[in-house]
Motif scaffolding. Structure first.
Motif, mmCIF file in Angstrom:
data_model
loop_
_atom_site.group_PDB
_atom_site.id
_atom_site.type_symbol
_atom_site.label_atom_id
_atom_site.label_comp_id
_atom_site.label_asym_id
_atom_site.label_seq_id
_atom_site.Cartn_x
_atom_site.Cartn_y
_atom_site.Cartn_z
ATOM 1 N N ALA A 1 1.249 -1.273 -0.057
ATOM 2 C CA ALA A 1 0.930 -2.561 -0.682
ATOM 3 C C ALA A 1 -0.468 -3.109 -0.501
ATOM 4 O O ALA A 1 -0.812 -3.523 -1.285
ATOM 5 N N TYR A 2 -0.661 -3.194 0.915
ATOM 6 C CA TYR A 2 -1.693 -4.143 1.264
ATOM 7 C C TYR A 2 -3.108 -3.219 0.636
ATOM 8 O O TYR A 2 -3.948 -4.062 0.229
ATOM 9 N N MET A 3 -3.030 -2.036 0.791
ATOM 10 C CA MET A 3 -4.342 -1.476 0.407
ATOM 11 C C MET A 3 -4.398 -1.365 -1.066
ATOM 12 O O MET A 3 -5.542 -1.464 -1.693
ATOM 13 N N GLN A 4 -3.295 -1.482 -1.615
ATOM 14 C CA GLN A 4 -3.385 -1.673 -3.258
ATOM 15 C C GLN A 4 -3.636 -3.130 -3.636
ATOM 16 O O GLN A 4 -3.708 -3.129 -4.884
ATOM 17 N N GLU B 1 3.187 -8.511 -4.693
ATOM 18 C CA GLU B 1 4.590 -8.968 -4.772
ATOM 19 C C GLU B 1 5.302 -7.629 -4.084
ATOM 20 O O GLU B 1 6.249 -8.013 -3.631
ATOM 21 N N THR B 2 4.584 -6.607 -4.075
ATOM 22 C CA THR B 2 5.404 -5.319 -3.238
ATOM 23 C C THR B 2 5.411 -5.802 -1.899
ATOM 24 O O THR B 2 6.324 -5.603 -1.008
ATOM 25 N N TRP B 3 3.989 -6.173 -1.450
ATOM 26 C CA TRP B 3 3.799 -6.354 0.016
ATOM 27 C C TRP B 3 4.856 -7.432 0.650
ATOM 28 O O TRP B 3 5.497 -7.356 1.631
ATOM 29 N N LYS B 4 5.209 -8.449 -0.106
ATOM 30 C CA LYS B 4 6.065 -9.412 0.301
ATOM 31 C C LYS B 4 7.570 -9.081 0.549
ATOM 32 O O LYS B 4 8.332 -9.761 1.152
ATOM 33 N N THR B 5 7.858 -7.880 -0.432
ATOM 34 C CA THR B 5 9.043 -7.328 -0.134
ATOM 35 C C THR B 5 9.415 -6.649 1.301
ATOM 36 O O THR B 5 10.476 -6.341 1.639
ATOM 37 N N THR B 6 8.267 -6.359 1.811
ATOM 38 C CA THR B 6 8.458 -5.583 3.182
ATOM 39 C C THR B 6 8.560 -6.721 4.387
ATOM 40 O O THR B 6 8.826 -6.222 5.444
ATOM 41 N N ASN C 1 -9.563 -10.981 -2.188
ATOM 42 C CA ASN C 1 -10.073 -9.692 -2.010
ATOM 43 C C ASN C 1 -9.227 -8.698 -3.004
ATOM 44 O O ASN C 1 -8.474 -7.825 -2.718
ATOM 45 N N PRO C 2 -9.339 -9.103 -4.340
ATOM 46 C CA PRO C 2 -8.328 -8.413 -5.232
ATOM 47 C C PRO C 2 -8.447 -6.957 -5.574
ATOM 48 O O PRO C 2 -7.529 -6.224 -6.045
ATOM 49 N N SER D 1 -10.058 2.744 1.667
ATOM 50 C CA SER D 1 -9.941 3.178 2.934
ATOM 51 C C SER D 1 -8.613 3.697 2.999
ATOM 52 O O SER D 1 -7.637 3.481 2.110
ATOM 53 N N LYS D 2 -8.426 4.632 4.109
ATOM 54 C CA LYS D 2 -7.234 4.995 4.484
ATOM 55 C C LYS D 2 -6.791 4.245 5.791
ATOM 56 O O LYS D 2 -7.651 4.193 6.710
ATOM 57 N N LEU D 3 -5.458 3.944 5.883
ATOM 58 C CA LEU D 3 -4.826 3.266 6.905
ATOM 59 C C LEU D 3 -3.768 4.408 7.624
ATOM 60 O O LEU D 3 -3.007 4.849 6.648
#
Length: 114
Positions: free
Chosen positions: A36-39, A43-48, A83-84, A89-91
């Motif tokens: 979610a961070y990379m994308q 909204e998805t990120w905060k569900t984690t 930073n939208p 990059s790959k994490l």
């Protein structure tokens, strides 16, 4: 004696399996957070994240630390707004260290960007 050993082995195996299941769920959640961070999907990120004052975030190479959900959310919302564009990059996450006690867990891991 054989029965006692079997019962102890089954109990021990159950503990290992239960911990492995919890660890797998935590790893899956950290992967969802990363994706979610990379994308740049706030909204998805905060569900984690756990929305509580006990939540804490530390990103060592960025010098970023936040204590409590409100501070974490606000700091990351500002980052997402500034930073939208999704990152190409790959994490990767590795070297997990778990401390699971009851319904709480402390997890540390290394995250590498390439």
């Amino acid at each position: 004696m054989k029965t006692v050993f079997s019962a102890i082995f089954i109990a021990f195996a159950s503990l290992i399996f239960a911990q492995s299941t919890e660890e797998a769920a935590i790893k899956a959640l950290s992967l969802k957070d990363t994706e979610a961070y990379m994308q740049r999907d706030f909204e998805t990120w905060k569900t984690t994240w756990h929305h509580d004052e006990s939540a804490s975030m530390l990103i060592t190479d960025m010098g970023r630390h936040a204590q409590g959900w409100d501070a974490i959310r606000d700091g990351m919302k500002e980052y997402y707004d500034n930073n939208p564009t999704p990152s190409k990059s790959k994490l990767s996450n590795a070297n997990y260290v778990f401390n699971i006690q009851g319904d709480q867990a402390f997890v540390a891991y290394e995250q590498t960007m390439t």
